[in-house]
Write an enzyme that holds these catalytic residues in place. Structure first.
Site, short mmCIF file in Angstrom:
data_model
loop_
_atom_site.label_atom_id
_atom_site.label_comp_id
_atom_site.label_asym_id
_atom_site.label_seq_id
_atom_site.Cartn_x
_atom_site.Cartn_y
_atom_site.Cartn_z
N TYR A 142 -10.61 -6.83 -12.72
CA TYR A 142 -11.33 -5.51 -13.80
C TYR A 142 -11.59 -7.30 -14.58
O TYR A 142 -12.04 -6.88 -16.06
CB TYR A 142 -10.26 -4.91 -14.38
N LYS A 191 -0.89 -6.02 -1.70
CA LYS A 191 -1.37 -5.84 -0.41
C LYS A 191 -1.66 -7.36 0.16
O LYS A 191 -2.32 -8.10 0.31
CB LYS A 191 -2.80 -5.49 -0.67
N ASP A 223 -1.75 0.59 -0.03
CA ASP A 223 -2.27 1.68 1.54
C ASP A 223 -1.18 2.85 1.57
O ASP A 223 -0.86 4.36 1.08
CB ASP A 223 -3.18 1.40 2.63
N ASP A 247 -4.66 1.37 -11.92
CA ASP A 247 -5.62 2.03 -12.03
C ASP A 247 -5.19 3.53 -10.84
O ASP A 247 -5.44 4.52 -10.98
CB ASP A 247 -7.27 1.28 -12.42
N ASP A 251 -4.39 7.47 -10.89
CA ASP A 251 -4.64 8.87 -11.76
C ASP A 251 -4.08 9.81 -9.78
O ASP A 251 -4.07 10.84 -10.19
CB ASP A 251 -5.98 8.46 -10.48
#
Ligand code: NAD
Length: 359
Positions: A142, A191, A223, A247, A251
């Site tokens: 980001y 990851k 994942d 992020d 959620d």
């Protein structure tokens, strides 16, 4: 105690939900003999309209000079076509970076009164959902370079993901320290089967683990973590991860607890001046309709009292008032279920106020 709180109402439902949190803070000040002064700060779409900038420098200065910042939410369709650097959400990224708040702390906890609102099976919910996601907040993709250019006649978009050892280490420490205060289990999510930044992440986490022998560190690929959060959320206590993974996972974690409108968050760096905000956005679809759930913002104010102002009793009082409100059967539309009484945003604030008592 005297505290100066920078208040960012923002866009969409932001002003409605912040209003309810301020009512609660004012009552806390009365009950406990504190004095809270509020400094209004424009950020997001409303700042673009007023100042041509989602976070003018003098607004950031007000935040940095405050004792902490309470934020509603920013953004909305009206500003969708604004160029990248001037988008409302850029104001938020600049605020986080300007305040140096590198750690975002998001609890995912199910309120027993709302167990039915979880989309998960009862057998999974009954095992308990109570974990925290510690998300790195001011690094990673980001904050890397973003550009779109034409390569061989085709539009090609590039986003750069960078993490330094130092950035990973400081968020890793927050993860270990948080785990130390809870059940001493830390799950590091990355990851590393694909990304170099994740391989460095994993290496730094394991290096740090030597300093925290009382904490059990485990690794999980992002994942798999996304699957495990819905399959067996009870296995998690503290999860530490990088910006974009955090992020997305937070959620997902909020959804399994019932409603995105219920979850607060804190963002902290090296000082006690923190940024406190609900995890949801500006919900333009329900803005101005008195439909928003203000509890995520009210609980964010409670987190501010607990983590930045060292007012644990006052924070407990707010959390107990929210619990009593839910016990009494009141629900905003987002968490409404059969047999409950549906209330609007302002009434929710008033009812929580009625239940607020000195602990
Ligand atoms: P959103 O979180 O605003 O809304 C998603 C869904 O949840 C909507 O149906 C909304 O009505 C509902 N919802 C959210 N908060 C609620 C609440 N308190 N009570 C009841 N229902 C609630 O996400 P979105 O629709 O993807 O984004 C809308 C805008 O918010 C966009 O401009 C986005 O960029 C911005 N945004 C801002 C922040 C922030 O300010 N921190 C975070 C995320 C998104």
């Amino acid at each position: 105690m005297n505290k100066n709180i920078a208040v960012i109402r923002g866009d969409g439902i932001g002003p409605e939900i912040v209003e309810q949190a301020l009512k609660v803070l004012n009552r806390i000040a009365e009950l406990y003999g504190h004095s809270f002064t509020y400094t209004d700060v424009d950020m997001g779409g409303c700042a673009i309209d007023k100042w041509g900038d989602p976070l003018p420098a003098e607004m950031l200065k007000k935040c940095v000079e405050s004792d902490s910042v309470l934020l509603g939410a920013v953004g909305g369709d009206k500003w969708n076509d604004v160029p990248g650097p001037m988008r409302p959400e850029k104001g938020l990224l600049r605020l986080r970076a300007g305040m140096g708040v590198y750690s975002n702390n998001r609890p995912a906890k199910i309120w027993p009164q709302l167990a039915d609102a979880s989309p998960l099976k009862k057998s999974i919910v009954d095992q308990g959902i109570d974990f925290i996601i510690v998300r790195e907040l001011i690094g990673g993709i980001y904050f890397g370079e973003h550009k779109t250019e034409v390569v061989d006649g085709k539009a090609t978009a590039i986003d750069i993901l960078t993490y330094s050892e130092e950035e990973i280490e400081r968020i890793g420490r927050i993860g270990f320290e948080t785990a130390r205060k809870r059940s001493k289990k830390l799950c590091s999510v990355e990851k590393s089967n694909v990304l170099d930044s994740s391989r460095l992440w994993k290496k730094v986490m394991h290096h740090l683990a030597a300093e925290y022998p009382d904490v059990e560190l485990s690794d999980m690929l992002v994942d798999n973590c996304a699957m495990q959060i819905v399959k067996n959320p009870a296995q998690f206590d503290v999860v530490v991860t990088e910006n974009m993974f955090g992020d997305i996972l937070s959620d997902e974690a909020s959804m399994i607890t019932g409603s995105i409108g219920m979850i607060p968050s804190s963002s902290l760096g090296a000082t006690t001046c923190g940024l406190y905000e609900p995890i949801h956005g500006s919900a333009p679809d329900i803005a101005g309709k008195d439909l928003a759930n203000p509890i995520g913002t009210i609980l964010s104010a409670a987190m501010m009292l607990r983590y930045s102002f060292d007012m644990a009793k006052e924070a407990d009082a707010i959390e107990n008032a929210v619990s009593a409100y839910l016990d009494a059967g009141y629900r905003t539309a987002d968490i409404m279920s059969e047999g409950m009484t549906c209330v609007g945003c302002a009434a929710c604030g008033d009812l929580i106020l009625q239940n607020l008592k000195k602990e």
